[in-house]
Design an enzyme around this catalytic site. Structure first.
Site, PDB file in Angstrom:
ATOM      1  N   ILE A   1      71.752  67.512  66.309  1.00  0.00           N
ATOM      2  CA  ILE A   1      72.592  66.072  65.998  1.00  0.00           C
ATOM      3  C   ILE A   1      72.089  65.370  65.438  1.00  0.00           C
ATOM      4  CG2 ILE A   1      72.999  64.775  68.624  1.00  0.00           C
ATOM      5  CD1 ILE A   1      73.058  66.667  70.670  1.00  0.00           C
TER       6      ILE A   1
ATOM      7  N   GLU B   1      67.397  68.779  71.172  1.00  0.00           N
ATOM      8  CA  GLU B   1      68.845  68.459  70.725  1.00  0.00           C
ATOM      9  C   GLU B   1      69.216  69.312  69.582  1.00  0.00           C
ATOM     10  OE1 GLU B   1      66.138  67.029  67.438  1.00  0.00           O
ATOM     11  OE2 GLU B   1      66.520  67.781  69.812  1.00  0.00           O
TER      12      GLU B   1
END
Length: 565
Positions: free
Chosen positions: A438, A480
Site C-alpha cells: 500500500i 501493509e
C-alpha cells in the site's frame, strides 16, 4: 507463544453453532435411549452398584431350609417322598413360624405318606406352596386352598438372563389375578403385624403397604416385558445375608428350638442337579434366594421403611443427557482457549477433563442409587463423550482454519502463504508471484489513526482477494504488504491479475490526504515468474520484491514485472 492463542477468535465465532450441535447430539442420544440401545449397559452398571454397596447385615426375619445334592443323596431319592415332606413341615410348624414357604412342587403323589402330607398342608394355614404358572406349568396340590395357600414362582428375566425385577402378580387368561410366592408370604407375615395393603384407585396403580409405597415398574422400552405387576428388585445380598440350615439337620432335630419362632421359613433347593438357578447382579443364585430377597424387600419396606428401588422419570434423564452434552461442549471449548499449554499438557488435560467428568456422572448415579433411585447414566456419559469428541474435532478444524488465516484481514497469513508457495514451487510447473504494498501507508496511519489503518487494510485485502481466481492464493505478507501466488500462470497472466488488483484497490476510493502519489489509497505491485534459475521459492520472492521496488521508483500505483526491471 503457542499457536493455540489463535484459536480464541475462531472459537468465539463458532460458539453458537457448536452449542446447536450439542443440542442435536443430546436429542439423538435421548432418542436412541428410548429404543433401548443403552439398556444392557445401564443394567450392567446397576449390577455393579449392587456389588459395591455396603452390606446391610443378616436378615433377621428369614430362615432358609435348603437341600443340596448331598442332602438328596442322604434322603435317598428325588422327588422326596410325601412322608418326608410331611415330616419336615411338621417340625417347622412346631417351631411356631409366622409363615412357611415351600418351594417344592407337590402336584403329584410321591411314594408313601400322601394322607399325612394332605393333613399337614390343609391344617397349616400359614403355609404357602409354590406353583409354576407360565408354560411349562406345574400346578399346586389340588387339595389345598388355592387362594390362600398358593403363589407362583415364575420370575421375569432380562435380555441378558439376569433377574432384576420381581413379579408380584399377573392376570390369568380368564381375567383372574394371581399372586406370587413372595408377595403371598410377605403379606401373610405383615398381616400378623397388622399391616395391610391399600391399593390406589389412581392411574399410578400404587400400593401402600405400611411405610412402603410400591409403584409398578414401567420400562419405557417396547421390547421389555413389563406385563403383570412388577417392581425393581432391591437385592439385599446374594445368599450370605440369610441364615440357613440344611434339610437333613432339620429332619434330624439338630437346630435350636427357637430358630423358626416368629420368622419366615423358606424351604427350597440349592442342588446343582435340579438346576433351579438364575442369574442375579451378584452372579448365579438359587431360585429360593430370589424369592427370599423379594420377600425381605417387601417386609422391610413395610415395617422399617427400607426404600423400594424406583426408576427415574424420563424427563429427568432427558435433562441430564442435555446438560451432559452442554458440559462436554463448554468444557472443551473453554479448555482450548488456554493458549499457554504445550502439546503434552494439552493432551493430558483433555484426558483428565474427560475422565473426571465421566467419573462425576458415575458418582451422581451411584449416589442416586444409594437413595434408591435408579438414574440411568450411560446415555449421559455417551452424550458427554460424543459432544466432547465432536467439539474437539469441530473446534480443532476451526483452530486449523484460524492458524492459517490472518486475524485482521481474514485472508491467508504469512505462514500459510509460505507453505502454499513452497508446495507449488516444488511441482516445477508454471508459477508466478505478486508482491503488493500500500503506497504511503505509514502516512495514512499518521493522518487517520491506527483504527482507520486497520479498516483500510481489511478493505484492500478484500479487494485483492476478489481479484484472484479459484486455485490462486492471496495472503498478508506482513504489515501493509500483501502477496499473491498464481499456480500455472505465466508472466502475461500474472501481469493481468496484478493490474486488476491495482485497479480494484483504486476503485475503493479510500481517501488518503497525505499520499504523495494520489488523493486516494493506491497499491504498487511487483511480479516474478519462476524460471529454471530459481533454486528455491525464496529466489522467486526476491525477484518479485525487486520488481515491487522498481514499481515504487516509477511512481507507484502500478504493476511492474521483474523482466521489466
Amino acid at each position: 507463544m503457542h499457536v493455540l492463542n489463535k484459536f480464541v477468535s475462531a472459537a468465539n465465532r463458532f460458539k453458537g453453532s457448536i452449542f446447536a450441535l450439542a443440542i442435536l447430539i443430546a436429542m439423538i442420544i435421548f432418542a436412541a435411549q428410548t429404543t433401548g440401545i443403552f439398556a444392557l449397559l445401564e443394567c450392567n452398571l446397576l449390577d455393579k452398584f449392587f456389588q459395591i454397596r455396603a452390606s446391610e447385615g443378616v436378615e433377621p426375619k428369614v430362615v432358609m431350609i435348603v437341600f443340596d445334592d448331598n442332602d438328596i443323596a442322604q434322603i435317598g431319592r428325588w422327588p422326596f417322598a410325601d412322608d418326608v415332606v410331611a415330616n419336615l413341615l411338621t417340625k417347622v410348624r412346631n417351631g411356631k413360624p409366622k409363615v412357611i414357604g415351600l418351594d417344592i412342587y407337590r402336584n403329584l403323589p410321591v411314594e408313601t405318606g400322601l394322607q399325612e402330607l394332605k393333613l399337614v398342608l390343609q391344617s397349616t394355614p400359614n403355609l404357602i406352596v409354590a406353583e409354576k404358572f407360565v408354560n411349562p406349568s406345574v400346578p399346586p396340590p389340588s387339595y389345598i386352598n388355592y387362594e390362600n395357600q398358593v403363589g407362583f414362582v415364575d420370575v421375569v428375566v432380562d435380555e441378558d438372563g439376569i433377574v432384576r425385577r420381581g413379579l408380584l402378580s399377573m392376570q390369568k387368561p380368564n381375567g383372574d389375578i394371581i399372586y406370587s410366592f413372595a408377595i403371598k408370604i410377605a403379606l401373610q407375615y405383615l398381616q400378623a403385624e397388622n399391616v395391610f395393603p391399600q391399593v390406589s384407585t389412581g392411574i399410578d396403580r400404587a400400593v401402600t403397604l405400611g411405610k412402603a409405597k410400591i409403584l409398578p415398574y414401567q420400562s419405557g422400552y417396547e421390547f421389555t416385558d413389563d406385563g403383570g405387576y412388577q417392581t425393581l428388585m432391591n437385592y439385599r445380598c446374594q445368599t450370605e445375608c440369610f441364615q440357613k440350615i440344611s434339610m437333613i439337620d432339620v429332619l434330624s432335630g439338630k437346630y435350636p428350638s427357637d430358630l423358626f419362632e416368629n420368622r419366615i421359613v423358606l424351604i427350597g433347593s440349592t442342588a446343582e442337579s435340579l438346576r433351579d438357578f438364575f442369574l442375579s447382579p451378584y452372579g448365579k443364585i438359587p431360585g429360593i434366594y430370589i424369592h427370599a430377597n423379594l420377600i425381605s424387600q417387601i417386609v422391610n419396606g413395610a415395617i422399617n421403611g427400607r426404600p423400594f428401588l424406583q426408576t427415574s422419570p424420563k424427563w429427568l434423564e432427558g435433562i441430564l443427557v442435555f446438560l451432559s452434552s452442554c458440559i462436554g461442549v463448554k468444557g472443551i471449548s473453554s479448555f482450548l482457549r488456554l493458549g499457554n499449554l504445550g502439546k503434552t499438557q494439552f493432551i493430558v488435560g483433555i484426558i483428565t477433563f474427560l475422565s473426571i467428568s465421566v467419573l462425576g456422572l458415575l458418582v451422581i448415579s451411584y449416589i442416586a442409587f444409594t437413595l434408591s433411585l435408579w438414574l440411568p447414566i450411560v446415555p449421559s456419559v455417551f452424550s458427554f463423550l460424543f459432544s466432547s469428541v465432536i467439539s474437539i474435532i469441530y473446534l480443532s478444524e476451526q483452530f486449523r482454519y484460524a492458524s492459517n488465516i490472518d486475524e485482521l484481514t481474514q485472508i491467508a497469513n504469512r505462514r500459510y502463504f509460505d507453505r502454499f508457495l513452497l508446495k507449488n514451487f516444488n511441482t516445477k510447473k508454471d508459477l508466478s508471484v505478486i508482491l503488493c504494498d500500500i503506497d504511503h501507508f505509514k502516512l495514512y496511519n499518521d493522518s487517520y489513526g491506527h483504527q482507520a489503518g486497520d479498516s483500510c487494510l481489511k478493505k484492500v485485502a478484500s479487494a485483492i482477494g476478489k481479484s484472484v481466481r479459484s486455485g490462486e492464493l492471496a495472503g498478508r505478507y506482513g504489515g501493509e504488504e500483501f502477496a499473491v501466488v498464481l499456480p500455472d500462470a505465466d508472466f502475461e497472466a500474472a501481469l493481468s491479475v496484478a493490474e486488476r488488483i491495482v485497479s480494484n484497490v483504486r476503485a475503493l476510493n479510500i481517501p488518503h490526504k497525505s499520499s504523495k502519489t494520489c488523493n486516494i489509497v493506491t497499491l504498487s505491485c511487483g511480479i516474478a515468474t519462476m524460471t529454471v534459475e530459481d533454486g528455491s521459492s525464496l529466489d522467486l520472492l526476491i525477484r518479485a520484491d525487486r520488481a515491487l521496488y522498481k514499481a515504487k521508483e516509477l511512481g507507484r500505483d502500478r504493476a511492474v514485472g521483474y523482466d521489466q526491471v
